[in-house]
Design a protein around this motif. Structure first.
Motif, mmCIF file in Angstrom:
data_model
loop_
_atom_site.group_PDB
_atom_site.id
_atom_site.type_symbol
_atom_site.label_atom_id
_atom_site.label_comp_id
_atom_site.label_asym_id
_atom_site.label_seq_id
_atom_site.Cartn_x
_atom_site.Cartn_y
_atom_site.Cartn_z
ATOM 1 N N SER A 86 38.219 39.127 53.339
ATOM 2 C CA SER A 86 39.227 39.169 52.286
ATOM 3 C C SER A 86 39.445 40.618 51.876
ATOM 4 C CB SER A 86 38.771 38.344 51.084
ATOM 5 O OG SER A 86 39.724 38.402 50.040
ATOM 6 N N HIS A 134 38.123 37.240 41.758
ATOM 7 C CA HIS A 134 39.384 37.962 41.622
ATOM 8 C C HIS A 134 39.372 38.801 40.345
ATOM 9 C CE1 HIS A 134 43.727 38.387 40.627
ATOM 10 N NE2 HIS A 134 43.836 38.490 41.947
ATOM 11 N N PRO A 135 39.807 40.034 40.385
ATOM 12 C CA PRO A 135 40.611 40.682 41.432
ATOM 13 C C PRO A 135 39.832 41.556 42.412
ATOM 14 C CG PRO A 135 40.711 42.008 39.461
ATOM 15 C CD PRO A 135 39.833 40.830 39.127
ATOM 16 N N LEU A 153 40.984 43.986 46.958
ATOM 17 C CA LEU A 153 42.256 44.260 46.298
ATOM 18 C C LEU A 153 42.129 45.227 45.132
ATOM 19 C CD1 LEU A 153 45.258 43.631 45.802
ATOM 20 C CD2 LEU A 153 44.526 41.637 44.477
ATOM 21 N N VAL A 210 48.472 37.940 54.167
ATOM 22 C CA VAL A 210 48.063 38.370 52.835
ATOM 23 C C VAL A 210 49.152 39.196 52.158
ATOM 24 C CG1 VAL A 210 46.352 39.728 51.557
ATOM 25 C CG2 VAL A 210 45.631 38.300 53.478
ATOM 26 N N ALA A 222 41.199 39.802 47.149
ATOM 27 C CA ALA A 222 42.472 39.086 47.128
ATOM 28 C C ALA A 222 42.188 37.596 47.229
ATOM 29 C CB ALA A 222 43.354 39.545 48.287
ATOM 30 N N LEU A 282 51.571 39.986 47.444
ATOM 31 C CA LEU A 282 50.785 41.176 47.146
ATOM 32 C C LEU A 282 51.515 42.453 47.505
ATOM 33 C CD1 LEU A 282 47.071 40.426 48.098
ATOM 34 C CD2 LEU A 282 48.100 40.628 45.836
ATOM 35 N N THR A 294 47.523 42.909 40.293
ATOM 36 C CA THR A 294 46.633 42.110 41.129
ATOM 37 C C THR A 294 46.909 40.620 40.996
ATOM 38 O OG1 THR A 294 44.925 42.110 39.400
ATOM 39 C CG2 THR A 294 44.775 43.819 41.112
#
Length: 559
Positions: free
Chosen positions: A171, A501-502, A174, A514, A505, A214, A209
Motif C-alpha cells: 500500500s 489511514h492516512p 500516503l 490507486v 492509502a 488520490l 489524504t
C-alpha cells in the motif's frame, strides 16, 4: 568569512545543549561555492574551513538548504572541531542548478562533487559523509560506487530503497510522501508565506489524504509544485525500471568503508536500517548500529546529543585517526522500560513465546478449542481506521496512547492477562492469522500494544500487508523489530484492523488503480480461532536481557 563571536557563542551553546565536548577550532566560512556537474549544471555549497591543521573533510549533501538549522547540525558542529565541511544543496534546490527530481540524480552528482573535491588545494584526500534522512540516501548513492578517498560514513535514518519506503507493504505510504512533497513545494518561499504554510499544512494535508481520486486530491494540494508526485503512485511494482535510480541496493554490496548506522524504533526507515546492518555485517564490513526510542522527527531533537556524540566518535576513529577506544560491541540498543544495552549482534538469540487469539477478545498461551467461534469486523473505506502513533514521518508518530483503537467497532482487540514476570522481546514479532474476507482486495493492519495497570494502551510494534485476490487462507504479518521489556503486571494486546489511514492509502476494495480509483466497497474480515484455523502471536522472547556472550534465557509461561 572568519568565525565571529556570535557564531562562537552558538557553537559553545550547542555543545552544552548536546552535552558534547567543547569546540576546539576556529573556522572560516566560504558561501556560494559553485561545483560543476557533468551535464553543465552548477550546484551550490558552503565550505567551512577550519583554522589550523584539518582532521579531514566531511561532505554533506541534501535538499533542505544550507542555513539554520542545517548549518549548525551538519557543518558548524564539525568545523569547530577541526574538520573541513562541504555542505551542498542538491540539484534544483536553494540556488543549485538543474531540476530537483527526488533521488534520481544523486549518484552521478555525488560522484561529480568528489571529482571537484580532488582538485581543491585544501582537500587532504580523506573524506567522510554524514547526514539524516534524505541526506542519508545521498550517502548510499555515493556508496553505490564508493570513491577511494572515502574513509567513513555515518548514516542516520537513511533509506537506500525508495520503493521499499513508499510501497513496501503493498500500500502506498500516503501521508508521509504527500506531506513531504507538499513541504518541498513550499520550502523556498519567503518567510511570511512559509510561516503561513506551516500554520495550515496539517489541515490541508488531512483534507487531501481523504480526497478521491488520490491523483486529483494530491495535485489540488500541491498545485504546480512537486511534479514528480503522481509518478510514484503510478508505479507500484518493485521490479519496474522506474525505481532503478531511486534504489541504491548495490551500495550494500559495494561498500567497504566503516559505516555507523543510527535509527529509532519508531522511525519510518527502521527496516531498511536493519537490512543495511545485516548485509554489511555479513560481508565483513566494519559496521555498527545504534537504535534508540525515537521517531523520525526526533533525530535532531531528542536524539541530537546521541547522534552528535556518536558521529564525532566514529569520525575521530575512522577519519581523523584518533586513538579512541573502539565500541565494545557493534550494536547499541535502547530497551523500553530498561535503558541502553550493548550487543554483539542483532537480533540476539531468544526463545519463542506463543499467544493464541481467542474468542471474546482474549489472548492466552493455550490454544482455543476446535469449536471456537471466529471474530469478525467490517472495514469501511469511507470511514477508514485512523493511524495512531507508530512509524509515520509526521509529528504524531512514535509511542502514543492508542486506547481509542481498541474501542472502535472496525478493530479486533485481543488482550492477555497480567504477566506474572518481566518479558523481554528482541526482534520481529510475527502474527499468523487464519483470515478470510468477503471481497478480494483488502489490507490487514496488526499492532502489539502494552496495557499498563491503569488500562492505558501504548503501541509497541506494527505490521501492515495488502492482500490481493486472497479471500481465504493463512496470513503471516511480520511486525516491526523491537527491544522491549513488558514489565510484570502489564498486559499484551493485539489489534487487527483493515487499514491505518492516512499513513497508508486506504484499500478501496475494488482493485482500481490507486491513482484514479474512486469507488469504495466495504469488507468483512473474519479471523478464525478453531476449526477454521488458529491465529496466534509469536514473540522472540526471553525471561531476561541477553547475556554478555549473546545468549538469552527462554521465555517463561505466557499464560
Amino acid at each position: 568569512m572568519r568565525s565571529t563571536l556570535p557564531r562562537q557563542f552558538v557553537d559553545r551553546a550547542v555543545s552544552r545543549l548536546l552535552r558534547i565536548s567543547p569546540p576546539t577550532s576556529d573556522y572560516v566560512v566560504h558561501r556560494g561555492v559553485g561545483i560543476p556537474m557533468r551535464d553543465g549544471a552548477v550546484l551550490r555549497a558552503t565550505h567551512y574551513a577550519p583554522v589550523g591543521a584539518p582532521l579531514g573533510t566531511i561532505m554533506v549533501r541534501g535538499p533542505y538548504g544550507r542555513s539554520f538549522p542545517s548549518s549548525v547540525i551538519y557543518a558548524q558542529l564539525y568545523a569547530a572541531r577541526g574538520y573541513h565541511v562541504l555542505l551542498q544543496s542538491v540539484r534544483g534546490t536553494f540556488g543549485s542548478g538543474g531540476d530537483f527530481v527526488p533521488m534520481v540524480h544523486e549518484a552521478d552528482d555525488a560522484a561529480d562533487t568528489v571529482t571537484w573535491l580532488r582538485e581543491q588545494p585544501w582537500f587532504s584526500g580523506h573524506l567522510a559523509t554524514i547526514g539524516a534522512s534524505y541526506l542519508g540516501f545521498t550517502q548510499w548513492a555515493l556508496l553505490s560506487d564508493p570513491p577511494p578517498e572515502l574513509a567513513a560514513a555515518v548514516i542516520t535514518v537513511g533509506p537506500h530503497d525508495f520503493h521499499a519506503s513508499s510501497w513496501g507493504t503493498g500500500s502506498f505510504s500516503l501521508n508521509d510522501f504527500l506531506g513531504w512533497s507538499d513541504s518541498m513545494a513550499h520550502q523556498e518561499e519567503a518567510m511570511p508565506r512559509r510561516l503561513a504554510f506551516a500554520t495550515r499544512a496539517a489541515r490541508r494535508l488531512e483534507r487531501a489524504t481523504h480526497g478521491l481520486p488520490l491523483g486529483n486530491a494530491g495535485r489540488d494540494l500541491l498545485g504546480a509544485g512537486s511534479p514528480w508526485y503522481e509518478s510514484w503512485i503510478e508505479h507500484p511494482h518493485g521490479d519496474d525500471p522506474f525505481w532503478e535510480t531511486m534504489r541504491m541496493t548495490s551500495a550494500l554490496d559495494r561498500c567497504d568503508v566503516p559505516v555507523l548506522l543510527i535509527s529509532g524504533w519508531q522511525d519510518l526507515f527502521l527496516e531498511q536500517t536493519l537490512m543495511q546492518y545485516g548485509r554489511l555485517r555479513d560481508r565483513g564490513v566494519d559496521v555498527a548500529m545504534t537504535l534508540g526510542p525515537w521517531a523520525h522527527s526526533d533525530m535532531t531533537t531528542k536524539a541530537g546529543g546521541t547522534v552528535a556524540s556518536e558521529t564525532l566518535s566514529w569520525l575521530g576513529a575512522h577519519l581523523a585517526g584518533a586513538r579512541t577506544a573502539p565500541r565494545r560491541n557493534p550494536v547499541r540498543v535502547y530497551v523500553a522500560h530498561h535503558g541502553w544495552i550493548d550487543l554483539p549482534d542483532w537480533p540476539p538469540p531468544t526463545g519463542e513465546g506463543v499467544l493464541y487469539l481467542q474468542p471474546g477478545g482474549r489472548l492466552a498461551a493455550a490454544a482455543p478449542p476446535d469449536d471456537a467461534m471466529p471474530s469478525t469486523f467490517r472495514y469501511d473505506p469511507a470511514d477508514p481506521t485512523p493511524t495512531v502513533g507508530g512509524r509515520p514521518l509526521t509529528q504524531n508518530s512514535g509511542y502514543q496512547d492508542d486506547s481509542v483503537l481498541a474501542r472502535r467497532t472496525d478493530v479486533l482487540s485481543f488482550t492477555s492477562g497480567p504477566l506474572d514476570a518481566d518479558l523481554y522481546v528482541f526482534g520481529n514479532p510475527l502474527v499468523e492469522l487464519a483470515h478470510e474476507a468477503d471481497i478480494d482486495h483488502v489490507d490487514v493492519f496488526v499492532r502489539i500494544s502494552e496495557v499498563d495497570a491503569r488500562g492505558r494502551s501504548r503501541n509497541v510494534s506494527d505490521g501492515y500487508q495488502r492482500l490481493t485476490e486472497a479471500r481465504t487462507g493463512p496470513v503471516r504479518v511480520e511486525l516491526d523489530a523491537v527491544a522491549h521489556r513488558f514489565p510484570a503486571g502489564t498486559q499484551i494486546r493485539v489489534l487487527i484492523a483493515g487499514g491505518s489511514h492516512p499513513r497508508y492509502a486506504r484499500n478501496l476494495g475494488t482493485g482500481e488503480p490507486v491513482l484514479t480509483g474512486r469507488r469504495m466497497v466495504p469488507a468483512v474480515h473474519t479471523v478464525h480461532h478453531g476449526a477454521g484455523g488458529l491465529s496466534k502471536l509469536i514473540l522472540p522472547a526471553s525471561a531476561g536481557l541477553p547475556s554478555a556472550d549473546g545468549g538469552a534465557d527462554p521465555a517463561g509461561d505466557l499464560a
